[in-house]
Write a protein that holds these residues in place. Structure first.
Motif, short mmCIF file in Angstrom:
data_model
loop_
_atom_site.label_atom_id
_atom_site.label_comp_id
_atom_site.label_asym_id
_atom_site.label_seq_id
_atom_site.Cartn_x
_atom_site.Cartn_y
_atom_site.Cartn_z
N ILE A 69 44.50 30.38 41.34
CA ILE A 69 43.24 30.80 41.97
C ILE A 69 43.46 32.04 42.82
O ILE A 69 42.65 32.98 42.78
N SER A 70 44.55 32.10 43.55
CA SER A 70 44.85 33.28 44.37
C SER A 70 45.02 34.52 43.50
O SER A 70 44.54 35.61 43.85
N LEU A 71 45.68 34.38 42.38
CA LEU A 71 45.87 35.50 41.46
C LEU A 71 44.52 35.96 40.91
O LEU A 71 44.22 37.16 40.89
N LEU A 72 43.68 35.02 40.51
CA LEU A 72 42.36 35.38 40.00
C LEU A 72 41.50 36.02 41.09
O LEU A 72 40.75 36.97 40.81
N GLN A 73 41.63 35.53 42.31
CA GLN A 73 40.87 36.13 43.41
C GLN A 73 41.34 37.56 43.68
O GLN A 73 40.52 38.44 43.97
N ALA A 74 42.63 37.82 43.57
CA ALA A 74 43.14 39.18 43.75
C ALA A 74 42.57 40.09 42.66
O ALA A 74 42.17 41.23 42.94
N LYS A 75 42.51 39.60 41.45
CA LYS A 75 41.93 40.38 40.36
C LYS A 75 40.44 40.61 40.61
O LYS A 75 39.92 41.71 40.35
N ALA A 76 39.76 39.60 41.12
CA ALA A 76 38.34 39.74 41.42
C ALA A 76 38.12 40.79 42.52
O ALA A 76 37.16 41.57 42.46
N ARG A 77 39.01 40.82 43.50
CA ARG A 77 38.89 41.84 44.55
C ARG A 77 39.04 43.26 43.97
O ARG A 77 38.37 44.19 44.41
N ARG A 78 39.92 43.40 42.97
CA ARG A 78 40.06 44.71 42.31
C ARG A 78 38.76 45.10 41.62
O ARG A 78 38.34 46.26 41.68
N VAL A 79 38.14 44.13 40.95
CA VAL A 79 36.86 44.40 40.29
C VAL A 79 35.84 44.86 41.32
O VAL A 79 35.15 45.87 41.13
N LEU A 80 35.76 44.15 42.43
CA LEU A 80 34.78 44.50 43.46
C LEU A 80 35.09 45.85 44.09
O LEU A 80 34.16 46.63 44.37
N SER A 81 36.36 46.16 44.29
CA SER A 81 36.69 47.45 44.90
C SER A 81 36.32 48.62 43.98
O SER A 81 35.94 49.68 44.45
N ARG A 82 36.41 48.42 42.69
CA ARG A 82 36.02 49.47 41.74
C ARG A 82 34.51 49.70 41.76
O ARG A 82 34.05 50.80 41.48
#
Length: 85
Positions: A69-82
């Motif tokens: 879940i932490s890994l997926l959340q980090a990926k989600a944060r990248r999506v949001l930052s873009r």
């Protein structure tokens, strides 16, 4: 290279396909109260060295789930930052 970094790389395509709305929900995701209480209980017993074999197995599963879940959340944060730049 450790297993988590392999998983991170393997999930890169997920990041590319992740809708912004889903990414936000994933970033906001938290364990519900009863699950958090169970995690806290297992963590405390692990720190005290008093887990039963069944609890140890459960705790390892919880840790694996939290890592994913932490890994997926980090990926989600990248999506949001873009999408916020």
């Amino acid at each position: 290279m450790n297993t988590l970094s392999h998983l991170d790389r393997m999930l890169d395509p997920v990041t590319q396909m992740m809708p912004v709305e889903f990414a936000q929900k994933l970033v906001d995701f938290r364990a519900d109260e009863s699950m958090q209480q169970r995690i806290d209980y297992l963590r405390n017993r692990a720190n005290q060295g008093t887990l039963t074999p069944e609890e140890d197995s459960e705790y390892k599963d919880v840790i694996d789930a939290i890592d994913l879940i932490s890994l997926l959340q980090a990926k989600a944060r990248r999506v949001l930052s873009r999408h916020t730049n």
